[in-house]
Design an enzyme around this catalytic site. Structure first.
Site, PDB file in Angstrom:
ATOM      1  N   GLU A  89       0.823  -1.199   0.000  1.00 58.06           N
ATOM      2  CA  GLU A  89       0.000   0.000   0.000  1.00 58.06           C
ATOM      3  C   GLU A  89       0.864   1.258   0.000  1.00 58.06           C
ATOM      4  O   GLU A  89       1.992   1.259   0.498  1.00 58.06           O
ATOM      5  CB  GLU A  89      -0.892   0.025   1.247  1.00 58.06           C
ATOM      6  CG  GLU A  89      -1.931  -1.081   1.240  1.00 58.06           C
ATOM      7  CD  GLU A  89      -2.835  -1.072   2.463  1.00 58.06           C
ATOM      8  OE1 GLU A  89      -4.021  -1.408   2.295  1.00 58.06           O
ATOM      9  OE2 GLU A  89      -2.389  -0.755   3.568  1.00 58.06           O
ATOM     10  N   CYS A 102       3.346   8.766   0.645  1.00 55.52           N
ATOM     11  CA  CYS A 102       3.933   7.902   1.668  1.00 55.52           C
ATOM     12  C   CYS A 102       4.130   6.528   1.027  1.00 55.52           C
ATOM     13  O   CYS A 102       3.176   5.872   0.618  1.00 55.52           O
ATOM     14  CB  CYS A 102       2.967   7.841   2.864  1.00 55.52           C
ATOM     15  SG  CYS A 102       3.554   6.782   4.169  1.00 55.52           S
ATOM     16  N   CYS A 109       7.017  -6.304   7.189  1.00 57.30           N
ATOM     17  CA  CYS A 109       8.177  -5.779   7.910  1.00 57.30           C
ATOM     18  C   CYS A 109       8.645  -6.835   8.894  1.00 57.30           C
ATOM     19  O   CYS A 109       7.827  -7.462   9.562  1.00 57.30           O
ATOM     20  CB  CYS A 109       7.806  -4.498   8.658  1.00 57.30           C
ATOM     21  SG  CYS A 109       9.211  -3.793   9.567  1.00 57.30           S
ATOM     22  N   CYS A 113       7.062  -4.451  15.540  1.00 62.88           N
ATOM     23  CA  CYS A 113       6.744  -3.527  16.637  1.00 62.88           C
ATOM     24  C   CYS A 113       5.330  -3.836  17.140  1.00 62.88           C
ATOM     25  O   CYS A 113       4.419  -4.105  16.339  1.00 62.88           O
ATOM     26  CB  CYS A 113       6.828  -2.079  16.156  1.00 62.88           C
ATOM     27  SG  CYS A 113       8.488  -1.637  15.607  1.00 62.88           S
ATOM     28  N   CYS A 116       2.122  -1.905  15.594  1.00 63.81           N
ATOM     29  CA  CYS A 116       2.061  -1.603  14.160  1.00 63.81           C
ATOM     30  C   CYS A 116       1.402  -2.720  13.351  1.00 63.81           C
ATOM     31  O   CYS A 116       1.761  -3.894  13.498  1.00 63.81           O
ATOM     32  CB  CYS A 116       3.486  -1.366  13.648  1.00 63.81           C
ATOM     33  SG  CYS A 116       3.598  -1.146  11.867  1.00 63.81           S
ATOM     34  N   CYS A 332      -0.514   6.359   9.899  1.00 62.64           N
ATOM     35  CA  CYS A 332       0.724   5.709  10.341  1.00 62.64           C
ATOM     36  C   CYS A 332       0.440   4.393  11.036  1.00 62.64           C
ATOM     37  O   CYS A 332      -0.349   4.338  11.969  1.00 62.64           O
ATOM     38  CB  CYS A 332       1.451   6.577  11.358  1.00 62.64           C
ATOM     39  SG  CYS A 332       2.180   8.016  10.659  1.00 62.64           S
TER      40      CYS A 332
END
Ligand code: SAH
Ligand code: SF4
Length: 339
Positions: A89, A102, A109, A113, A116, A332
């Site tokens: 995305e 962005c 990933c 975290c 996230c 975010c």
């Protein structure tokens, strides 16, 4: 077969030269792709028919395929499919005529975290430089003036774990004969990959650096961001001081405010002591809810106010980032390509 978006300027010049064509043809091709967003050689009307045919046969032109968009206010989220079927995305923020893209650097990933959405989907692979550029160029091609003037690497993935492809994409964005995007308009956000930050200090494009801190002591930070065990706070701060000394650039520190986890004023004092000498700019991001994550809540307005008051008292410059697009999971930490 090379791919058009994976060729850098030298790559185009060399290829054109080996074909016995004048070198300025490379400039023309780059201009078609990076200024006019012409993604088919057949549109490149100032090239000979023969050269266009040769390009069609020898240099593929692959771009992400747009699967879906969602928009809310000035925020548009794009879901793309890549050649191998992987999905990523990107988000376009358009506020007051100011457009920022962005961009993702990895499929998923590896850093996991706790807060996230991207982290919870695991890691599939790095994006190629062409796939990084492709997101941006396609978003630009959809604008009336075919341009987006700011790029932030804050989408899916950890940019500094995909350094070679990221740096290659940035060189192309910045190159005067390619996209010619000013270094001041390029921002990388990192979770604190120390060797990557050290490399950035010597990188020829003086872009802007944002660092995701989110906690001011190792115990809490390691719980929220496992990468902190590998690169604990003191090593991170040393790398940031090195970066600042080398580049003269001010660093932005991102700090998510999570209710009852890291939002007490005592943490503002702890952060001030930790970052003493760095004079950073602090970006406070009220936590955005993540699907299937019931552990965390956004700080209350009262808690945010108290945290801000402590920073003001400490004479630390900050802003509270006004989130856009959280209703379409485009803010975010909400990107997960899980349609
Ligand atoms: N991997 C890089 C860049 C992508 S994340 C990094 O971590 O910096 C972009 C930013 O969104 C980071 O500051 C990240 O910490 C933040 N973020 C992640 N999850 C979030 C959430 N649920 N709410 C608010 N911000 C979040
Ligand atoms: Fe990865 Fe950044 Fe999300 Fe952490 S916050 S899991 S580093 S994308």
């Amino acid at each position: 077969m090379p791919d058009a978006l994976s060729l850098d300027y030298e790559g185009w010049r060399n290829l054109i030269e080996t074909w016995g064509e004048p070198k300025f043809r490379a400039d023309q091709i780059c201009q078609w792709i990076y200024s006019h967003k012409a993604f088919s050689y057949d549109l490149m009307s100032n090239l000979s028919k023969d050269l266009r045919a040769k390009l069609n046969e020898n240099v593929s032109m692959t771009l992400p395929i747009l699967i879906k968009t969602a928009s809310s206010g000035g925020t548009i989220k794009y879901l793309w499919q890549l050649m191998d079927g992987a999905r990523i995305e990107s988000v376009l923020l358009n506020h007051g005529g100011h457009k920022t893209a962005c961009i993702s650097t990895q499929v998923g990933c590896p850093l996991g975290c706790a807060f996230c959405a991207t982290g919870s989907m695991g890691f599939k692979r790095n994006l190629s430089s062409g796939e990084i550029l492709g997101q941006f160029l396609l978003m630009e091609s959809m604008q009336p003036d075919k341009a987006v003037n700011n790029i932030v690497f804050m989408g899916m993935g950890e940019p500094l774990l995909n350094e070679d492809n990221l740096f290659k994409a940035i060189r192309t964005l910045n190159h005067a004969k390619m996209r010619n995007l000013g270094a001041r308009h390029i921002t990388i956000s990192t979770s604190g990959i120390v060797p990557g930050i050290e490399d950035l200090a010597d990188f020829e494009v003086p872009l802007r650096l944002s660092v995701s801190l989110h906690a001011s002591n190792d115990e809490l930070r390691s719980r929220l961001m496992p990468i902190n065990k590998k690169y604990p706070l003191q090593r991170l701060v040393d790398a940031l001081k090195f970066y600042k000394k080398r580049t003269g650039e001010r660093i932005t520190i991102e700090y998510i405010l999570i209710a009852n986890i890291n939002d007490e004023p005592k943490y503002a004092y702890e952060m001030a002591a930790l970052l003493n000498g760095l004079e950073p700019y602090i970006n406070l991001i009220p936590y955005n809810p993540v699907k299937n994550n019931k552990k965390f809540k956004r700080s209350t307005d009262g808690a945010i106010k108290k945290f801000c008051a402590a920073l003001t008292e400490l004479k630390i410059e900050f802003e509270v980032r006004r989130e856009r697009g959280s209703d379409i999971a485009a803010a975010c930490g909400q990107l997960a390509a899980d349609y």
